[in-house]
Design a protein around this motif. Sequence first.
Motif, mmCIF file in Angstrom:
data_model
loop_
_atom_site.group_PDB
_atom_site.id
_atom_site.type_symbol
_atom_site.label_atom_id
_atom_site.label_comp_id
_atom_site.label_asym_id
_atom_site.label_seq_id
_atom_site.Cartn_x
_atom_site.Cartn_y
_atom_site.Cartn_z
ATOM 1 N N ILE A 115 22.451 11.737 -5.569
ATOM 2 C CA ILE A 115 21.865 12.102 -4.275
ATOM 3 C C ILE A 115 20.343 12.186 -4.380
ATOM 4 N N GLU A 116 19.857 12.796 -5.454
ATOM 5 C CA GLU A 116 18.413 12.927 -5.644
ATOM 6 C C GLU A 116 17.730 11.568 -5.724
ATOM 7 N N ARG A 117 18.321 10.650 -6.472
ATOM 8 C CA ARG A 117 17.737 9.306 -6.610
ATOM 9 C C ARG A 117 17.800 8.544 -5.290
ATOM 10 N N LEU A 118 18.884 8.712 -4.548
ATOM 11 C CA LEU A 118 18.961 8.079 -3.239
ATOM 12 C C LEU A 118 17.864 8.603 -2.320
ATOM 13 N N CYS A 119 17.615 9.897 -2.389
ATOM 14 C CA CYS A 119 16.619 10.514 -1.513
ATOM 15 C C CYS A 119 15.188 10.143 -1.887
ATOM 16 N N ASP A 120 14.990 9.584 -3.086
ATOM 17 C CA ASP A 120 13.648 9.138 -3.462
ATOM 18 C C ASP A 120 13.131 8.068 -2.502
ATOM 19 N N GLY A 121 14.042 7.279 -1.951
ATOM 20 C CA GLY A 121 13.625 6.246 -1.006
ATOM 21 C C GLY A 121 13.419 6.770 0.401
ATOM 22 N N PHE A 122 13.718 8.049 0.596
ATOM 23 C CA PHE A 122 13.672 8.612 1.937
ATOM 24 C C PHE A 122 12.258 8.626 2.498
ATOM 25 N N PHE A 123 11.255 8.921 1.643
ATOM 26 C CA PHE A 123 9.885 9.045 2.126
ATOM 27 C C PHE A 123 9.397 7.742 2.759
ATOM 28 N N ILE A 124 9.597 6.627 2.069
ATOM 29 C CA ILE A 124 9.119 5.344 2.593
ATOM 30 C C ILE A 124 9.845 4.989 3.886
ATOM 31 N N LEU A 125 11.145 5.227 3.942
ATOM 32 C CA LEU A 125 11.889 4.950 5.172
ATOM 33 C C LEU A 125 11.471 5.899 6.293
ATOM 34 N N LEU A 126 11.089 7.123 5.937
ATOM 35 C CA LEU A 126 10.600 8.081 6.924
ATOM 36 C C LEU A 126 9.303 7.578 7.558
ATOM 37 N N VAL A 127 8.370 7.119 6.723
ATOM 38 C CA VAL A 127 7.100 6.610 7.243
ATOM 39 C C VAL A 127 7.354 5.377 8.110
ATOM 40 N N ARG A 128 8.238 4.481 7.648
ATOM 41 C CA ARG A 128 8.568 3.301 8.448
ATOM 42 C C ARG A 128 9.099 3.717 9.816
ATOM 43 N N ALA A 135 0.818 -1.221 0.000
ATOM 44 C CA ALA A 135 0.000 0.000 0.000
ATOM 45 C C ALA A 135 0.846 1.263 0.000
ATOM 46 N N LEU A 136 1.954 1.256 0.764
ATOM 47 C CA LEU A 136 2.796 2.450 0.849
ATOM 48 C C LEU A 136 3.547 2.694 -0.450
ATOM 49 N N THR A 137 4.064 1.635 -1.057
ATOM 50 C CA THR A 137 4.755 1.776 -2.339
ATOM 51 C C THR A 137 3.800 2.264 -3.418
ATOM 52 N N ALA A 138 2.583 1.702 -3.432
ATOM 53 C CA ALA A 138 1.581 2.124 -4.404
ATOM 54 C C ALA A 138 1.215 3.590 -4.200
ATOM 55 N N LEU A 139 1.170 4.029 -2.953
ATOM 56 C CA LEU A 139 0.883 5.440 -2.659
ATOM 57 C C LEU A 139 1.993 6.332 -3.200
ATOM 58 N N ALA A 140 3.245 5.988 -2.886
ATOM 59 C CA ALA A 140 4.376 6.797 -3.343
ATOM 60 C C ALA A 140 4.449 6.843 -4.861
ATOM 61 N N ASN A 141 4.186 5.707 -5.510
ATOM 62 C CA ASN A 141 4.213 5.667 -6.979
ATOM 63 C C ASN A 141 3.061 6.469 -7.570
ATOM 64 N N GLY A 142 1.879 6.312 -6.982
ATOM 65 C CA GLY A 142 0.705 7.010 -7.514
ATOM 66 C C GLY A 142 0.843 8.518 -7.471
ATOM 67 N N LEU A 143 1.469 9.026 -6.413
ATOM 68 C CA LEU A 143 1.637 10.473 -6.272
ATOM 69 C C LEU A 143 2.950 10.967 -6.867
ATOM 70 N N ASN A 144 3.762 10.021 -7.364
ATOM 71 C CA ASN A 144 5.059 10.372 -7.949
ATOM 72 C C ASN A 144 5.885 11.204 -6.969
ATOM 73 N N LEU A 145 6.031 10.681 -5.751
ATOM 74 C CA LEU A 145 6.747 11.406 -4.710
ATOM 75 C C LEU A 145 8.250 11.303 -4.948
ATOM 76 N N ARG A 146 8.763 12.288 -5.633
ATOM 77 C CA ARG A 146 10.192 12.323 -5.965
ATOM 78 C C ARG A 146 10.855 13.460 -5.204
#
Length: 296
Positions: A158-171, A3-14
């Motif tokens: 750095i930008e691409r690495l930070c793309d994963g930051f949101f999901i790790l932040l929620v975790r 659900a979280l991955t689908a949310l991040a992908n759906g909103l294009n959280l970059r």
Amino acid sequence: MDALTALANGLNLRAKLAYAGGVCGQWTMDHNSDRSIWFHLVGKGHGWVHSPAIDGPLELVEGDVMVFLPHAAQHYLSYSPDHVPLGDVSGDLTTWAAGETGFICGEIELNAPQSPLWHALPAEIVIRKKDAGDSLARLIELVIAESEHARFGSGAVIERLCDGFFILLVRHCIEAELVRDGVFAAMQDRRIATVLELIHREPWHRWSIAELCGRAGISKTVLAEKFASRIGMSPIEYLTDWRMQIAARWLKETAVTLDHVAERCGYDTASSFSKAFKRAFGVSPATYRRRSDPGL
């Protein structure tokens, strides 16, 4: 996909990299925003956070991260626990090597920042290096290492690495028990997570309560009760809110027609979509699109 991955992908959280380098002198940072999540990673040295939501100046040291959501109080980062230089004095931006303190600052723009989705997260989040957890700690180390050496393409890396930051932040927020209700907390319930994943992944589908319950293996009564108690709205209300966030994202793509946006969000006609969008945002889709792109 969950659900979280689908949310991040759906909103294009970059993540967009705002700054990766050094600062020296009497510096201050002001990244207050009512539309974006801002994060500040201290790569070396230290700084202080000044915010009415935090008791006293808060020191950040190497490896610490400070995150501000759009509903955060007005705040500043400063070189000093006592002094916040405002106006024309903002210190000197310099190279990582020359700076007394090194920062990596990034922004994640939100399409509907006032949605209950985001207000379920704390307005200000402090992640200490020692509390980051293995995955987030390794990500932080990689970002700092890339910033230190400024090799070819470092900004993009750095930008691409930070793309994963949101999901790790929620975790981190869930594991640190900073989130007790709302969508992100509800994702810990396997059956509710299944319903949320279906909605996040296929907002254009004409979901009915019966179909959602059948796919998740849950009764209508239990589904309604869990959504009401944990998310504060019904499944259909959440579906509508999610569709509007998706619509706000697609309206920023000027090549996508209004009919196509309506279709992607599960509406039969552009007219019915426009009415729903105006109820949610207070303006028509066309007006929202013009405001998002002043060049139109």
